[in-house]
Design an enzyme around this catalytic site. Sequence first.
Site, PDB file in Angstrom:
ATOM      1  CD  GLU A  25      -2.811  -1.155   2.456  1.00 49.56           C
ATOM      2  OE1 GLU A  25      -2.628  -0.289   3.333  1.00 49.56           O
ATOM      3  OE2 GLU A  25      -3.715  -2.013   2.532  1.00 49.56           O
ATOM      4  CG  HIS A  33      -5.978  -0.040   5.015  1.00 49.95           C
ATOM      5  ND1 HIS A  33      -4.803  -0.739   5.120  1.00 49.95           N
ATOM      6  CD2 HIS A  33      -6.692  -0.362   6.133  1.00 49.95           C
ATOM      7  CE1 HIS A  33      -4.801  -1.444   6.246  1.00 49.95           C
ATOM      8  NE2 HIS A  33      -5.940  -1.228   6.874  1.00 49.95           N
TER       9      HIS A  33
END
Length: 417
Positions: free
Chosen positions: A277, A300
């Site tokens: 990420e 997220h």
Amino acid sequence: MMTMTPTTPFPAERVQDSDVRVLLLENIHTDGANFLRGKGYQVDTLDRALAEGELIEAVQGVHLLGIRSTTYITEKVLNASDDLIAVGAFCIGTNQIDLPATTRQGVAVFNAPYSNTRSVVELAIAEIISLARRLHEKSTDMHAGIWNKSAAGSHEVRGRTLGIVGYGNIGSQLSVIAEALGFKVIFFDIDDKLALGNARRCSTIEELLTDADVVSLHVDGRPGNAGLFGEEQMSLMKPRSLFLNLSRGIAVDTTALRKHIESGHIAGAAVDVFPVEPKRQGDPFESELRGLRNVILTPHVGGSTEEAQQDIGRFVASKLRSYASNGGTSLSVNMPEINVHVDATRHRLAHVHHNAPGVLAKLNAIMGDHGVNIETQSLATRGEIGYVVTDIAAEVGPDVLAELAQLPETVRLRQLS
């Protein structure tokens, strides 16, 4: 006031509350920073994660460190941060923290195991309904100027079977709310969990996958869960079923997921977490799941509601403050749990040590030899670590601290008052 006493070197640096330094990373809610500033601590904040080298430099002289899910606390970082006494994970998971290393060094770790549960559950419910009704596709078409009014492939969720993999705080609450919407709920967990409502426990994950119309993954980040859901598991899912992962990116093989979505075996998916990420806002995001129809990708944000982040900020900050100023370890992830009371008339010694027979007797013998009067005392152990909180009538001198710190079992010693 607290006296910082690393095992080496000694004598210790004396640190007033106003000198306690705090570093909060990854855009932690301002309520956390404000709470700690209100207690007299020096607080610095950053809106991004730090790589290992950056973190080693930034953590020098820092006593309390706050992170979220993208900053990794490695043993190398811990070895370079002698002043660090506690780490706060302002999230649920702690797999980004080397817990054995923090424990060995007497660094307490706290997290927020419950504060964002509702936010994650609400996102899961919203995404299940969106996938079942193919709302994401219809919205994309509308923005592209395409009027596609059709019921094809659009379904109600009532009467469908939801399979929950991982029946912890989030999975169990999802179970209750989904049942209220008309789902039949089944679940699988490696631990023996009590079924809520009419939910049915599956004896194997294979049983769940073959029965569920929707599979929602809610597992933690332990290494054993890496690659938990891959080609074998997806092949067992019912044709045209839906899949959600709002837990850990490492748990799912995204190549296999793309294959099963493209083939039509899986009718839709929602993914909130990814193996890799971006570390900061605006960084490019790459994933082989991009561009697929009826696939909802979110950055997220399962727990990223204002309510959840505010609760997390306050909760974890209060745990860090309790440990730093009072020695309390309630709900610590890695330390023995001792609940403390605050009494301004007393002084306090907080002693982290290797869990070995006779440590308490040695501590008390040293204090007795120096005429230190013990008023109350609490001891707890957890695995290889023990923790003693001792309340005394008067502050002890450096000679007593030196002798206590030099015990071979001592990991970390602090004097609080």
